[in-house]
Design an enzyme around this catalytic site. Structure first.
Site, PDB file in Angstrom:
ATOM      1  N   ASP A   1       7.872   3.942  -6.603  1.00  0.00           N
ATOM      2  CA  ASP A   1       7.328   5.272  -6.903  1.00  0.00           C
ATOM      3  C   ASP A   1       8.232   6.376  -6.359  1.00  0.00           C
ATOM      4  OD1 ASP A   1       5.224   3.813  -7.830  1.00  0.00           O
ATOM      5  OD2 ASP A   1       3.711   4.669  -6.500  1.00  0.00           O
TER       6      ASP A   1
ATOM      7  N   THR B   1      -5.122   3.830  -2.587  1.00  0.00           N
ATOM      8  CA  THR B   1      -5.021   2.712  -3.527  1.00  0.00           C
ATOM      9  C   THR B   1      -6.375   2.164  -3.975  1.00  0.00           C
ATOM     10  OG1 THR B   1      -4.419   0.366  -3.632  1.00  0.00           O
ATOM     11  CG2 THR B   1      -4.678   1.287  -1.443  1.00  0.00           C
TER      12      THR B   1
ATOM     13  N   GLU C   1      -6.984  -0.804  -4.052  1.00  0.00           N
ATOM     14  CA  GLU C   1      -7.303  -1.926  -3.157  1.00  0.00           C
ATOM     15  C   GLU C   1      -8.431  -1.560  -2.195  1.00  0.00           C
ATOM     16  OE1 GLU C   1      -6.140  -5.277  -2.130  1.00  0.00           O
ATOM     17  OE2 GLU C   1      -5.821  -5.232  -4.273  1.00  0.00           O
TER      18      GLU C   1
ATOM     19  N   TYR D   1      -4.178  -4.968   4.317  1.00  0.00           N
ATOM     20  CA  TYR D   1      -3.556  -3.823   3.620  1.00  0.00           C
ATOM     21  C   TYR D   1      -4.636  -2.833   3.187  1.00  0.00           C
ATOM     22  CZ  TYR D   1      -1.505  -1.247  -0.334  1.00  0.00           C
ATOM     23  OH  TYR D   1      -1.109  -0.257  -1.207  1.00  0.00           O
TER      24      TYR D   1
ATOM     25  N   LYS E   1      -5.073   1.002   4.497  1.00  0.00           N
ATOM     26  CA  LYS E   1      -5.004   2.117   3.548  1.00  0.00           C
ATOM     27  C   LYS E   1      -6.280   2.956   3.581  1.00  0.00           C
ATOM     28  CE  LYS E   1      -1.044   2.235   1.304  1.00  0.00           C
ATOM     29  NZ  LYS E   1      -0.275   3.457   1.069  1.00  0.00           N
TER      30      LYS E   1
HETATM   31  P1  NAP Z   1       7.319  -0.034  -2.613  1.00  0.00           P
HETATM   32  O1  NAP Z   1       8.198  -0.147  -3.820  1.00  0.00           O
HETATM   33  O2  NAP Z   1       7.015  -1.247  -1.824  1.00  0.00           O
HETATM   34  O3  NAP Z   1       7.973   1.083  -1.658  1.00  0.00           O
HETATM   35  C1  NAP Z   1       7.559   1.217  -0.329  1.00  0.00           C
HETATM   36  C2  NAP Z   1       8.504   2.167   0.381  1.00  0.00           C
HETATM   37  O4  NAP Z   1       8.058   2.320   1.744  1.00  0.00           O
HETATM   38  C3  NAP Z   1       9.974   1.702   0.463  1.00  0.00           C
HETATM   39  O5  NAP Z   1      10.817   2.795   0.268  1.00  0.00           O
HETATM   40  C4  NAP Z   1      10.076   1.192   1.879  1.00  0.00           C
HETATM   41  O6  NAP Z   1      11.386   1.254   2.400  1.00  0.00           O
HETATM   42  C5  NAP Z   1       9.192   2.205   2.592  1.00  0.00           C
HETATM   43  N1  NAP Z   1       8.772   1.782   3.921  1.00  0.00           N
HETATM   44  C6  NAP Z   1       8.151   0.633   4.268  1.00  0.00           C
HETATM   45  N2  NAP Z   1       7.926   0.615   5.608  1.00  0.00           N
HETATM   46  C7  NAP Z   1       8.418   1.772   6.114  1.00  0.00           C
HETATM   47  C8  NAP Z   1       8.501   2.321   7.406  1.00  0.00           C
HETATM   48  N3  NAP Z   1       8.031   1.669   8.478  1.00  0.00           N
HETATM   49  N4  NAP Z   1       9.083   3.530   7.548  1.00  0.00           N
HETATM   50  C9  NAP Z   1       9.600   4.196   6.501  1.00  0.00           C
HETATM   51  N5  NAP Z   1       9.554   3.708   5.232  1.00  0.00           N
HETATM   52  C10 NAP Z   1       8.974   2.517   5.044  1.00  0.00           C
HETATM   53  O7  NAP Z   1       5.892   0.607  -3.027  1.00  0.00           O
HETATM   54  P2  NAP Z   1       5.490   1.444  -4.333  1.00  0.00           P
HETATM   55  O8  NAP Z   1       4.966   0.512  -5.362  1.00  0.00           O
HETATM   56  O9  NAP Z   1       6.553   2.399  -4.664  1.00  0.00           O
HETATM   57  O10 NAP Z   1       4.205   2.223  -3.767  1.00  0.00           O
HETATM   58  C11 NAP Z   1       4.337   3.497  -3.149  1.00  0.00           C
HETATM   59  C12 NAP Z   1       3.094   3.776  -2.329  1.00  0.00           C
HETATM   60  O11 NAP Z   1       1.939   3.769  -3.151  1.00  0.00           O
HETATM   61  C13 NAP Z   1       2.801   2.765  -1.228  1.00  0.00           C
HETATM   62  O12 NAP Z   1       2.221   3.457  -0.141  1.00  0.00           O
HETATM   63  C14 NAP Z   1       1.774   1.826  -1.850  1.00  0.00           C
HETATM   64  O13 NAP Z   1       0.997   1.221  -0.844  1.00  0.00           O
HETATM   65  C15 NAP Z   1       0.986   2.818  -2.682  1.00  0.00           C
HETATM   66  N6  NAP Z   1       0.343   2.293  -3.881  1.00  0.00           N
HETATM   67  C16 NAP Z   1       1.064   1.593  -4.785  1.00  0.00           C
HETATM   68  C17 NAP Z   1       0.460   1.155  -5.953  1.00  0.00           C
HETATM   69  C18 NAP Z   1       1.224   0.368  -6.971  1.00  0.00           C
HETATM   70  O14 NAP Z   1       0.568  -0.283  -7.818  1.00  0.00           O
HETATM   71  N7  NAP Z   1       2.541   0.421  -6.999  1.00  0.00           N
HETATM   72  C19 NAP Z   1      -0.904   1.465  -6.183  1.00  0.00           C
HETATM   73  C20 NAP Z   1      -1.585   2.224  -5.239  1.00  0.00           C
HETATM   74  C21 NAP Z   1      -0.962   2.657  -4.096  1.00  0.00           C
HETATM   75  P3  NAP Z   1      12.413   0.009   2.330  1.00  0.00           P
HETATM   76  O15 NAP Z   1      13.169   0.209   1.045  1.00  0.00           O
HETATM   77  O16 NAP Z   1      13.228   0.213   3.549  1.00  0.00           O
HETATM   78  O17 NAP Z   1      11.621  -1.252   2.341  1.00  0.00           O
HETATM   79  N1  GDD Z   2       1.986 -11.293  -6.195  1.00  0.00           N
HETATM   80  C1  GDD Z   2       1.401 -12.281  -6.867  1.00  0.00           C
HETATM   81  N2  GDD Z   2       2.088 -13.447  -7.072  1.00  0.00           N
HETATM   82  N3  GDD Z   2       0.145 -12.099  -7.328  1.00  0.00           N
HETATM   83  C2  GDD Z   2      -0.412 -13.099  -8.051  1.00  0.00           C
HETATM   84  C3  GDD Z   2       0.251 -14.299  -8.295  1.00  0.00           C
HETATM   85  C4  GDD Z   2       1.561 -14.488  -7.780  1.00  0.00           C
HETATM   86  O1  GDD Z   2       2.199 -15.514  -7.945  1.00  0.00           O
HETATM   87  N4  GDD Z   2      -0.567 -15.074  -9.056  1.00  0.00           N
HETATM   88  C5  GDD Z   2      -1.686 -14.393  -9.259  1.00  0.00           C
HETATM   89  N5  GDD Z   2      -1.607 -13.193  -8.643  1.00  0.00           N
HETATM   90  C6  GDD Z   2      -2.672 -12.177  -8.605  1.00  0.00           C
HETATM   91  C7  GDD Z   2      -3.010 -11.707  -7.190  1.00  0.00           C
HETATM   92  O2  GDD Z   2      -3.834 -12.674  -6.530  1.00  0.00           O
HETATM   93  C8  GDD Z   2      -3.726 -10.398  -7.513  1.00  0.00           C
HETATM   94  O3  GDD Z   2      -5.068 -10.648  -7.839  1.00  0.00           O
HETATM   95  C9  GDD Z   2      -3.002  -9.894  -8.773  1.00  0.00           C
HETATM   96  O4  GDD Z   2      -2.247 -11.012  -9.282  1.00  0.00           O
HETATM   97  C10 GDD Z   2      -2.060  -8.721  -8.548  1.00  0.00           C
HETATM   98  O5  GDD Z   2      -1.222  -9.013  -7.439  1.00  0.00           O
HETATM   99  P1  GDD Z   2       0.032  -8.068  -7.047  1.00  0.00           P
HETATM  100  O6  GDD Z   2       0.885  -7.851  -8.232  1.00  0.00           O
HETATM  101  O7  GDD Z   2       0.659  -8.655  -5.837  1.00  0.00           O
HETATM  102  O8  GDD Z   2      -0.641  -6.661  -6.754  1.00  0.00           O
HETATM  103  P2  GDD Z   2      -1.967  -6.250  -5.947  1.00  0.00           P
HETATM  104  O9  GDD Z   2      -2.996  -5.865  -6.965  1.00  0.00           O
HETATM  105  O10 GDD Z   2      -2.330  -7.244  -4.933  1.00  0.00           O
HETATM  106  O11 GDD Z   2      -1.466  -4.950  -5.167  1.00  0.00           O
HETATM  107  C11 GDD Z   2      -0.717  -3.922  -5.839  1.00  0.00           C
HETATM  108  O12 GDD Z   2      -1.588  -2.958  -6.362  1.00  0.00           O
HETATM  109  C12 GDD Z   2      -2.326  -2.217  -5.375  1.00  0.00           C
HETATM  110  C13 GDD Z   2      -3.228  -1.236  -6.154  1.00  0.00           C
HETATM  111  O13 GDD Z   2      -4.373  -1.909  -6.599  1.00  0.00           O
HETATM  112  C14 GDD Z   2       0.268  -3.330  -4.830  1.00  0.00           C
HETATM  113  O14 GDD Z   2       1.137  -2.460  -5.506  1.00  0.00           O
HETATM  114  C15 GDD Z   2      -0.464  -2.521  -3.758  1.00  0.00           C
HETATM  115  O15 GDD Z   2       0.492  -1.837  -2.940  1.00  0.00           O
HETATM  116  C16 GDD Z   2      -1.368  -1.504  -4.463  1.00  0.00           C
HETATM  117  O16 GDD Z   2      -2.074  -0.741  -3.504  1.00  0.00           O
END
Ligand code: NAP
Ligand code: GDD
Length: 339
Positions: free
Chosen positions: A13, A125, A127, A149, A153
């Site tokens: 993001d 999130t 979650e 997590y 959050k």
């Molecule tokens: P991501 O790709 O895992 O990026 C996480 C970022 O946080 C990376 O730049 C990482 O740096 C940095 N970071 C981790 N630990 C840190 C620390 N101790 N100090 C400073 N920076 C640190 O996650 P994303 O998918 O872009 O998500 C962005 C945010 O939205 C997160 O807070 C996530 O929990 C939240 N979120 C994501 C989703 C989703 O579906 N993607 C949904 C809801 C909320 P490094 O490169 O050094 O690891």
């Molecule tokens: N990662 C992963 N790997 N997930 C799997 C697998 C596998 O091999 N097989 C099934 N799953 C299922 C997980 O159990 C979960 O129910 C779903 O796929 C999605 O898993 P992830 O893609 O790891 O994402 P998440 O939903 O647990 O979390 C992501 O979305 C959140 C928002 O709802 C992350 O981006 C979080 O940071 C974010 O907050």
């Protein structure tokens, strides 16, 4: 020229948000962690951009965040940094809490100390809904997190609301449902699937092993979701918003769609831990369940209602499910062809 500070700028993001803010004419500052090898993650292509500045800092180090606020003099802070992989939060519950929960207070305190008029976005999130108490989930749905997590959050979410109410700060949370992209980490299920599908189609991998096939997620594209973050900080009053597509699909459906984008039709057999899928064209097993990917506690169903964000922010998503999957698969196909 507005100044923005992005934590987590090297992540999925953070990279799309940096591109958006640079396009809008912002001076963009990002914090990154010191690593043993220099690695800019998802912003490698932006290095050298005139209005992009990187500052070494860590969410667990308050002093470094104060320095980042002083150096950037930010008008807006987007707090995207997190240990964001749910499965890892059972292996590293304390680090997850330090970064995803206490880290939010560190950032809010740094803003309060250096520039309290700065606007703050917290990456909350879906979650937090965990064991869902209502379908679909909206801003008023009670929370029930199911992982370290999700619990961390939820603290970040409430401390953001608390600083808004205690100190009259412009602080808000986006409750974002799952959003993916070509830049998604390969440990997340969508990217794990598109990467493996591309490799299997190219004859570079035999089989993809997954956990819970029945889990349902509301999947959108990151590029659409970072627009909602920006909109939240441009309002007259701060508030919290759900950002989602309003559609939910099983992991199995994502698998089917990814292989279909590569013209591979699958046939499913068995159930639970014995489930597997074969390639219809040659009978080979290309997907199977491995219980090692099951989680200690699962979030079975996420489905968001984005009505408030659509009405109040004028937010709209542009990329639908089919396009999301196609983009991810084609990017992986292209990359795999050069491996
Ligand atoms: P991501 O790709 O895992 O990026 C996480 C970022 O946080 C990376 O730049 C990482 O740096 C940095 N970071 C981790 N630990 C840190 C620390 N101790 N100090 C400073 N920076 C640190 O996650 P994303 O998918 O872009 O998500 C962005 C945010 O939205 C997160 O807070 C996530 O929990 C939240 N979120 C994501 C989703 C989703 O579906 N993607 C949904 C809801 C909320 P490094 O490169 O050094 O690891
Ligand atoms: N990662 C992963 N790997 N997930 C799997 C697998 C596998 O091999 N097989 C099934 N799953 C299922 C997980 O159990 C979960 O129910 C779903 O796929 C999605 O898993 P992830 O893609 O790891 O994402 P998440 O939903 O647990 O979390 C992501 O979305 C959140 C928002 O709802 C992350 O981006 C979080 O940071 C974010 O907050």
């Amino acid at each position: 020229m507005k100044k923005a500070l992005i934590t987590g700028i090297t992540g999925q993001d953070g990279s799309y948000l940096a591109e958006l803010l640079l396009e809008k004419g912002y001076e963009v500052y990002g914090i990154m962690r010191r690593k043993s090898t220099l690695d800019y993650g998802n912003i490698d292509h932006l290095i050298g951009a005139e209005h992009l500045h990187l500052i070494y800092a860590d969410m667990t180090d308050f002093v470094s965040l104060v320095n980042a606020m002083r150096e950037s003099d930010a008008d807006e802070v987007y707090n995207l940094a997190a240990q964001s992989f749910v499965a890892t939060s059972w292996e590293q519950p304390l680090a997850t809490a330090e970064i995803d929960a206490v880290g939010v207070t560190n950032m809010l305190e740094a803003i309060k100390l250096v520039k309290p008029s700065c606007r703050f976005y917290q990456a909350s999130t879906s979650e937090m809904f965990g064991l869902v108490q209502e379908i679909p989930q909206k801003e008023t749905t009670p929370f029930y997190p199911r992982s370290p997590y999700g619990v961390a959050k939820l603290y970040g979410h409430w401390i953001t609301k608390n600083y808004r109410e205690s100190y009259n700060m412009y602080a808000c949370s986006g409750i974002l449902f799952n959003h993916e992209s070509e830049r998604r980490g390969k440990e997340f299920v969508t990217r794990k699937i598109t990467d493996a599908a591309a490799r299997i189609a190219a004859g570079k991998q035999d089989c993809l092993e997954l956990g819970n096939m029945e889990a349902k997620r509301d999947w959108g594209h990151s590029k659409d979701y970072v627009r909602a973050m920006w909109l939240m900080l441009q309002q007259d009053t701060p508030d919290d918003y759900v950002v989602a597509t309003g559609e939910t699909r099983m992991v199995r459906e994502f698998v089917d769609a990814a292989f279909e984008a590569l013209d591979i039709a699958l046939e499913w057999h068995g159930e639970g831990a014995d489930e597997y899928a074969t390639n219809k064209a040659n009978g080979k097993t290309v997907v199977k369940v491995n219980p090692k990917f099951f989680r200690p506690a699962e979030v079975e169903l996420l489905l968001g209602d984005p009505t408030k964000a659509e009405k109040e922010l004028g937010w709209e998503r542009e990329i639908d499910f089919k396009e999301l999957v196609t983009r991810m698969v084609l990017a992986d196909k292209e990359r795999v062809s050069h491996e």
